[in-house]
Design an enzyme around this catalytic site. Structure first.
Site, mmCIF file in Angstrom:
data_model
loop_
_atom_site.group_PDB
_atom_site.id
_atom_site.type_symbol
_atom_site.label_atom_id
_atom_site.label_comp_id
_atom_site.label_asym_id
_atom_site.label_seq_id
_atom_site.Cartn_x
_atom_site.Cartn_y
_atom_site.Cartn_z
ATOM 1 N N HIS A 1 0.597 -1.087 -10.223
ATOM 2 C CA HIS A 1 -0.381 -0.311 -9.513
ATOM 3 C C HIS A 1 -0.713 -0.161 -8.672
ATOM 4 C CE1 HIS A 1 -2.261 -1.423 -13.995
ATOM 5 N NE2 HIS A 1 -1.002 -0.666 -14.487
ATOM 6 N N GLU B 1 -3.626 0.526 -7.079
ATOM 7 C CA GLU B 1 -4.011 -0.774 -6.433
ATOM 8 C C GLU B 1 -3.632 -2.157 -5.544
ATOM 9 O OE1 GLU B 1 -6.546 0.667 -9.021
ATOM 10 O OE2 GLU B 1 -4.625 0.064 -9.096
ATOM 11 N N CYS C 1 -8.202 -1.386 -13.553
ATOM 12 C CA CYS C 1 -7.589 -2.088 -14.088
ATOM 13 C C CYS C 1 -8.018 -3.388 -14.273
ATOM 14 C CB CYS C 1 -6.079 -2.850 -15.221
ATOM 15 S SG CYS C 1 -5.390 -2.746 -14.463
ATOM 16 N N CYS D 1 -6.117 -4.973 -12.155
ATOM 17 C CA CYS D 1 -6.482 -5.003 -10.263
ATOM 18 C C CYS D 1 -7.513 -4.993 -9.917
ATOM 19 C CB CYS D 1 -6.057 -3.833 -10.533
ATOM 20 S SG CYS D 1 -4.451 -2.511 -10.428
#
Length: 150
Positions: free
Chosen positions: A46, A48, A76, A79
């Site tokens: 992801h 992040e 999420c 993250c």
């Protein structure tokens, strides 16, 4: 946030991942940027996480105290946990996980505010920053022919 939006927009040209970008800043200076690259066969990539990895390499430490992370979409749970463990002090995001879910992403709709409360984290959260620009990423992504990959 503008750098995070630019990173996310890269995935509108080349389908490496969804329209998500992140930028880590310390004392007003950019430390690292990242974009979602899950389609390169790693579900943990992801924006992040990629930004945290790059910042940790650059600063030669896992401890990113004093940093803030700008994310085009609310992080999420994975993250958020990585942000907490990296000791990043503030999350600033544009769109919400509910916004991402609405356009078809496989989101767990657990807000960062709820995670923060349940985990007794000290991460400060600012939502809705540059929301219009971040929603535009979703609009543009939704029109792409390869969006079914998600």
């Amino acid at each position: 946030m503008l750098l995070a939006v630019r990173q996310a927009a890269r995935n509108l040209k080349k389908p490496d991942g969804g329209p998500f970008g992140a930028c880590i800043v310390r004392k007003g200076k950019v430390v690292a940027v990242g974009r979602n690259t899950v389609l390169k066969n790693d579900a943990t990539c992801h924006a992040e996480i990629n930004a945290i990895r790059a910042a940790s390499r650059k600063l030669k430490t896992f401890d990113l105290s004093g940093c803030e992370i700008y994310s085009t979409t609310e992080p999420c749970p994975m993250c958020f946990s990585a942000i907490h463990w990296a000791r990043i002090g503030r999350i600033i995001f544009g769109t919400t996980t509910k916004d991402a879910k609405k356009i078809g992403f496989n989101e767990l709709v657990i807000t960062d505010k709820k995670l923060n409360s349940l985990g007794k984290s000290k991460v400060k959260i600012t939502s809705g920053f540059m929301r219009k620009e971040c929603l535009e990423l979703f609009r543009r992504f939704n029109a792409l022919p390869y969006k079914e990959l998600y």
